[in-house]
Design an enzyme around this catalytic site. Structure first.
Site, PDB file in Angstrom:
ATOM      1  N   LYS A 170     -11.630   0.170  -1.553  1.00  0.00           N
ATOM      2  CA  LYS A 170     -10.641   0.875  -2.363  1.00  0.00           C
ATOM      3  C   LYS A 170     -11.164   0.962  -3.812  1.00  0.00           C
ATOM      4  CE  LYS A 170      -7.240  -0.482   1.025  1.00  0.00           C
ATOM      5  NZ  LYS A 170      -7.549   0.610   1.956  1.00  0.00           N
ATOM      6  N   SER A 185       0.800  -1.219   0.000  1.00  0.00           N
ATOM      7  CA  SER A 185       0.000   0.000   0.000  1.00  0.00           C
ATOM      8  C   SER A 185       0.832   1.267   0.000  1.00  0.00           C
ATOM      9  CB  SER A 185      -0.942   0.006   1.200  1.00  0.00           C
ATOM     10  OG  SER A 185      -0.220  -0.171   2.401  1.00  0.00           O
ATOM     11  N   HIS A 193      -5.077  -3.776  -2.639  1.00  0.00           N
ATOM     12  CA  HIS A 193      -4.751  -2.760  -3.646  1.00  0.00           C
ATOM     13  C   HIS A 193      -4.599  -3.351  -5.046  1.00  0.00           C
ATOM     14  CE1 HIS A 193      -4.223   0.437  -0.683  1.00  0.00           C
ATOM     15  NE2 HIS A 193      -3.787  -0.534   0.097  1.00  0.00           N
TER      16      HIS A 193
HETATM   17  C1  LIG Z   1      -3.094  -3.838   2.269  1.00  0.00           C
HETATM   18  C2  LIG Z   1      -4.308  -3.461   3.049  1.00  0.00           C
HETATM   19  N1  LIG Z   1      -5.004  -4.422   3.665  1.00  0.00           N
HETATM   20  C3  LIG Z   1      -6.101  -4.145   4.374  1.00  0.00           C
HETATM   21  C4  LIG Z   1      -6.561  -2.858   4.518  1.00  0.00           C
HETATM   22  C5  LIG Z   1      -7.767  -2.576   5.356  1.00  0.00           C
HETATM   23  O1  LIG Z   1      -8.878  -2.414   4.554  1.00  0.00           O
HETATM   24  P1  LIG Z   1     -10.118  -1.556   5.065  1.00  0.00           P
HETATM   25  O2  LIG Z   1      -9.775  -0.122   4.837  1.00  0.00           O
HETATM   26  O3  LIG Z   1     -11.257  -2.047   4.235  1.00  0.00           O
HETATM   27  O4  LIG Z   1     -10.293  -1.867   6.514  1.00  0.00           O
HETATM   28  C6  LIG Z   1      -5.883  -1.825   3.882  1.00  0.00           C
HETATM   29  C7  LIG Z   1      -6.412  -0.439   3.950  1.00  0.00           C
HETATM   30  O5  LIG Z   1      -5.926   0.462   4.479  1.00  0.00           O
HETATM   31  C8  LIG Z   1      -4.707  -2.121   3.149  1.00  0.00           C
HETATM   32  O6  LIG Z   1      -3.998  -1.144   2.579  1.00  0.00           O
END
Ligand SMILES: Cc1ncc(COP(=O)(O)O)c(C=O)c1O
Length: 395
Positions: A248, A189, A217
């Site tokens: 996202k 991310s 992502h």
């Molecule tokens: C790689 C990754 N996994 C999980 C999440 C968590 O997702 P959510 O925002 O739906 O809780 C994020 C988001 O920030 C992320 O970047």
């Protein structure tokens, strides 16, 4: 209400090190332009990669669903919060991910917590990329398994870690290291890097380790149908559980995992964030279904955002910025110290561009950066404006 002294000291310390965070109020709907402090600015800060968060078809699906189901789900899924909308979304997600089943959680964060803690516990081993998302790190800690963090995007380091732990190559002895689980983001991310998935999948096979992917992502962006990196590489068969998020590219809220029916059944029984939290509203499910239909019907959206990001990376490189290389919508602009990243972000905002600084502990020390994220709604002109502003703000 009272605050103990250590709280003020902690906040002062964060300020002294350029690590204090504050909220920025947005006064308008999601999109490439947003209103901040009464001023319209161009933004490169959102994970709304395909521009679906404010798409009329997605909004309409949510509105229709609120009219049918009301807003709140009122209970956890296992009690009275499970609706036909949840079941339909899970069927759509399973088909999208070429999996037997899928399970929706209130957020992606909770999905990672639920999946990892259901699959491993004390005496087991979690091998995790050093730059995996915080929810994976938290999940591994919560599980009680032994956590080994291998060097970022380095499959050889993962192999050394698992083989030294097992004391030999080949499947580890159960009594020595319990159940091993290898977990990686597929697109990281904060730097937009793509994980070395072919090598990691081969390693998990060789070592008899479960393979959990976080495609947060990559969902909607990579692979022939947008299902993610595993689809792009034809590696879906070796995956134990594939986590994604509805928040996202799908433009909404909620998380999901795609897996075998048995893995999903285990999660329904054991994943505590699933068991002990209120279900996602049905309207969020219907909005996600509308977004998924757009991902299927309009592949040009992912092509567009990836092309824009490629263009931005090469323009930044030409101007001497360190801006990553992999074809994803995330373009890191590496700066170094947090104060410099804050100054660069402030310089952009003066020029009408919102792109906040990302600092430790979100990224490793010495690698503070701007994290530029592109969306399919940005234009070439927006990208040119960003490059010019970055060059000017860098001084
Ligand atoms: C790689 C990754 N996994 C999980 C999440 C968590 O997702 P959510 O925002 O739906 O809780 C994020 C988001 O920030 C992320 O970047």
């Amino acid at each position: 209400m009272a605050a103990p002294d250590f709280i003020r000291e902690t906040l002062e310390d964060l300020k002294a090190h350029g690590l204090y965070r504050r909220l920025t109020e947005i006064g308008s709907a999601a999109g490439p332009h947003v209103e901040i402090g009464g001023r319209r600015v161009l933004q490169f800060a959102s994970n709304n990669y395909l521009g679906l968060a404010n798409d009329p078809r997605v909004r309409e699906a949510a509105i229709r669903a609120v009219e049918r189901w009301g807003w709140g789900a009122g209970a956890s899924r296992l009690v009275a919060g499970h609706t036909e909308a949840h079941a339909h979304l899970e069927a759509d997600l399973a088909a999208f991910k070429h999996a037997e089943a899928a399970l929706v959680f209130p957020t992606g964060y909770m999905t990672n917590l639920g999946v990892v803690t259901a699959l491993v516990g004390r005496g087991d081993l979690v091998l995790s990329d050093r730059e995996n998302h915080a929810s994976i790190v938290d999940a591994a800690h919560l599980s009680g398994a032994h956590l080994v963090r291998y060097a970022h995007a380095d499959a050889a380091a993962a192999a050394r870690a698992i083989e030294s732990r097992a004391g030999k190559s080949g499947p580890p002895d159960d009594r020595q290291s319990g159940r091993p689980l290898l977990v990686t983001d597929t697109v990281f991310s904060m730097d937009g890097r793509v994980a070395p998935l072919a090598d990691l999948a081969a390693l998990s096979r060789r070592a008899g380790a479960m393979l959990v992917l976080d495609e947060a992502h990559a969902t909607g962006l990579l692979g022939p149908t947008g299902a993610g990196l595993a689809e792009a590489l034809g590696l879906e068969g070796g995956v134990t559980a594939s986590v994604g998020t509805l928040s996202k590219a799908l433009g909404g809220i909620g998380g999901f995992v795609a897996a075998s029916r048995e893995v999903c059944d285990l999660l329904v029984n054991r994943a505590r964030p699933f068991l002990y939290s209120t279900a996602l509203p049905a309207a969020a499910c219907e909005a996600a279904r509308a977004a998924l239909a757009i991902v299927r019907a309009e592949p040009e959206r992912r092509g567009r955002v990836l092309d824009l990001a490629d263009g931005l990376r090469s323009r930044l490189r030409e101007r001497g910025f360190d801006a990553g290389a992999d074809r994803t919508p995330i373009v890191p602009v590496l700066v170094g110290e947090p104060e410099r990243a804050l100054a660069l972000a402030a310089g952009l905002l003066e020029r009408g561009i919102f792109c906040p600084a990302i600092r430790p502990p979100t990224v490793p020390r010495g690698t503070s950066r701007l994290r530029v994220s592109l969306t399919a709604e940005h234009t070439e002109e927006d990208v040119a404006r960003l490059v010019a502003a970055l060059v000017a703000a860098r001084g």
